[in-house]
Design an enzyme around this catalytic site. Sequence first.
Site, PDB file in Angstrom:
ATOM      1  N   ARG A  57      -7.586 -21.088  -5.988  1.00 53.87           N
ATOM      2  CA  ARG A  57      -8.930 -20.510  -6.014  1.00 53.87           C
ATOM      3  C   ARG A  57      -9.345 -20.214  -7.460  1.00 53.87           C
ATOM      4  NH1 ARG A  57     -11.574 -17.883  -1.934  1.00 53.87           N
ATOM      5  NH2 ARG A  57      -9.653 -17.792  -0.725  1.00 53.87           N
ATOM      6  N   GLY A  73      -5.359   2.068  -2.161  1.00 50.90           N
ATOM      7  CA  GLY A  73      -4.222   1.292  -2.649  1.00 50.90           C
ATOM      8  C   GLY A  73      -4.165  -0.076  -1.998  1.00 50.90           C
ATOM      9  N   GLN A 132      -1.778  -4.588   2.144  1.00 50.47           N
ATOM     10  CA  GLN A 132      -1.005  -5.785   2.474  1.00 50.47           C
ATOM     11  C   GLN A 132      -0.233  -6.250   1.230  1.00 50.47           C
ATOM     12  OE1 GLN A 132      -3.319  -9.066   3.906  1.00 50.47           O
ATOM     13  NE2 GLN A 132      -1.571 -10.447   4.088  1.00 50.47           N
ATOM     14  N   GLY A 159      -1.982 -13.800  -2.954  1.00 49.41           N
ATOM     15  CA  GLY A 159      -2.531 -12.445  -3.020  1.00 49.41           C
ATOM     16  C   GLY A 159      -3.101 -12.085  -4.377  1.00 49.41           C
ATOM     17  N   GLU A 160      -3.663 -13.081  -5.091  1.00 50.36           N
ATOM     18  CA  GLU A 160      -4.158 -12.798  -6.446  1.00 50.36           C
ATOM     19  C   GLU A 160      -5.379 -11.895  -6.432  1.00 50.36           C
ATOM     20  OE1 GLU A 160      -5.582 -14.989 -10.568  1.00 50.36           O
ATOM     21  OE2 GLU A 160      -4.447 -16.134  -9.084  1.00 50.36           O
ATOM     22  N   ARG A 161      -6.187 -11.961  -5.395  1.00 49.15           N
ATOM     23  CA  ARG A 161      -7.356 -11.072  -5.342  1.00 49.15           C
ATOM     24  C   ARG A 161      -6.903  -9.608  -5.286  1.00 49.15           C
ATOM     25  NH1 ARG A 161     -10.229 -11.002  -1.166  1.00 49.15           N
ATOM     26  NH2 ARG A 161     -12.310 -10.687  -2.002  1.00 49.15           N
ATOM     27  N   ARG A 162      -5.892  -9.333  -4.473  1.00 52.27           N
ATOM     28  CA  ARG A 162      -5.344  -7.973  -4.399  1.00 52.27           C
ATOM     29  C   ARG A 162      -4.703  -7.581  -5.733  1.00 52.27           C
ATOM     30  NH1 ARG A 162      -1.646  -9.382   0.198  1.00 52.27           N
ATOM     31  NH2 ARG A 162      -2.732 -11.390   0.076  1.00 52.27           N
ATOM     32  N   GLU A 221      -2.107 -20.400   2.027  1.00 49.90           N
ATOM     33  CA  GLU A 221      -2.661 -19.062   2.129  1.00 49.90           C
ATOM     34  C   GLU A 221      -4.159 -19.059   1.866  1.00 49.90           C
ATOM     35  OE1 GLU A 221      -3.575 -14.860   0.885  1.00 49.90           O
ATOM     36  OE2 GLU A 221      -3.746 -16.666  -0.326  1.00 49.90           O
ATOM     37  N   ALA A 239     -11.606 -18.972   5.029  1.00 52.16           N
ATOM     38  CA  ALA A 239     -12.752 -19.880   5.218  1.00 52.16           C
ATOM     39  C   ALA A 239     -13.585 -20.094   3.963  1.00 52.16           C
ATOM     40  CB  ALA A 239     -13.648 -19.340   6.333  1.00 52.16           C
TER      41      ALA A 239
END
Length: 556
Positions: A18, A37, A40, A61-64, A97, A102
């Site tokens: 992404r 926090g 996930q 999980g780069e957005r997190r 992932e 979508a």
Amino acid sequence: MQNPTVVIGKIRPGRNPRKYFDPVQMAELTESVRLDGVVQPILIRPIEDDENGHEYEVVAGERRYRAALAAHGEGYQVPVSVKVLTDAEAARLALIENVQRADMAPSEEAVEAAHIVGLLKGDRDEAARVIGWSRSTLDKRLALLNCSDSVLEALNTRVIQLGHAELLATLAKDKQDKLLPVIVSEKKSVVELKKTIEAAACSLESAIFDKSDCAACPHNSSLQTEMFGEAIATGNCTNRACYTEKTDRKLEGIAYGLKEEFPIVRIVRAGDNHTRIQLKVDGPTGVGEEQAKACHACQNFGAAVSGLPDSIGKVFSGQCFDTACNQQKVAARIKAERDAAKAPAGKQGAGKPAAATKGDKSSAAAEKPVTVISESEKVKQYRTELWRKALRKEVAQNAEQANAYLLAIAMHGLSRNIGGDVMGKFFEKLTEQKPSSTLQGCLTAVHGMDVGRRQQLTIGMTVAAIDGMEVSNLRELCRYHKLDLRHHWNLQKSQDFLEMLTKSEMKVLADELGIRKVLGDGFAKLFGKSKAEVVAGLLAVNGFDYNGKVPKVLGY
């Protein structure tokens, strides 16, 4: 069970498919992480030798990860799931992932899918299986990589639709960039764009195939009875299937003409970005001089013929088609150079030799080349026959040794390799008599032979056993016998062997046997000629002693 946590400052971003992160959505996520926090855990993998001291890399999980870093800083203890993963496994999990979400752009999927295809050495079927896509979906995504940067960016930011990008990908990039502003400003639909592209379907000016048949073809959009010479230069073919078929045949012809020079030749198309890399000796992506020589003999070294619109038909030589291996060799060279630089000057000679400096012809690295010739099926068959022929010749000269070998062969249960018809022919040649078809007749015939002929018959049986022996047993016998191939092979009498090799492999052979050194400046001149001329030249090098020199690939 609570997940472990890691200080986020020890984690670096990974290869995220992404590239576009919606600013509004990221702001909302950052605020959520500031209040509650990270709920996930993010998936990370351990890494080594990171220049900035990071110990882990984000897999999914780069957005997190970004939100936590923005909300709490580098000291934040972020919940994680740690897995030991290879580059290929990490790329696959990162793609899966993101694909399952979508809002990921097809262009982003294409970039990472191409990376996975590269890690799998260009095997698209396996890549599709690993990702969980159909082969047709994979091919459609990879085709997007022929889009220009501006078109990809427009697709990433949802300025254009997937259908627009798929159609633009069939054009040269400069033409894409001319059409893109028109599509955006006039809000052209996919159907309208398709009509525009079909009207100017395939340029005959840029076609690489013979266009003589196009002169009278009704599909030539600029067909005119007069001034046709000028018209064909700017005309278009409206029969895309015919145009594509002729282009593919031309590309295959170009590739076929390179097969004698390189171990592997591939036609590369959109999406094959990571399946090849230019082999380099020096620089950030260099593998080093000795490794480069070895790479020239590798089955994954060769040439690429471009099937891309911008460079259609162009040949790129010196390509490595195992990008993962190439990266390992580059890393090994860089590490060796760093280690050599760190070692005290007085201790460099105590361990491994220091990296050779430019122009240092007496370096230890040059004394121990790591070059090899590819063990193709033809070379293996040639080598096996050389072993059999050499063993037959030496065994035939020593009856006592032949007898001992025959007994050992029988004890090991290999006497079945001795065919009765072969022995019958040998008996007939030795005695000028037809062998008996009964055991009684054979006993009488052998009993009536003198000692000398019995020894010759024993030798014949041993030779027959050697001829019928499997390669693994043959190699074992060669080792026990201490077979010296220097007495049985000479390059000047082995033109058939040279003709099995590519020109790249002949360079390796010339290095290994010392021919390059004797040729000096004439080496490059010789290898600039055709393969047949190179073979002839290698068989007649003035001042080179051919005796006692056998390439390693023929050894047992």
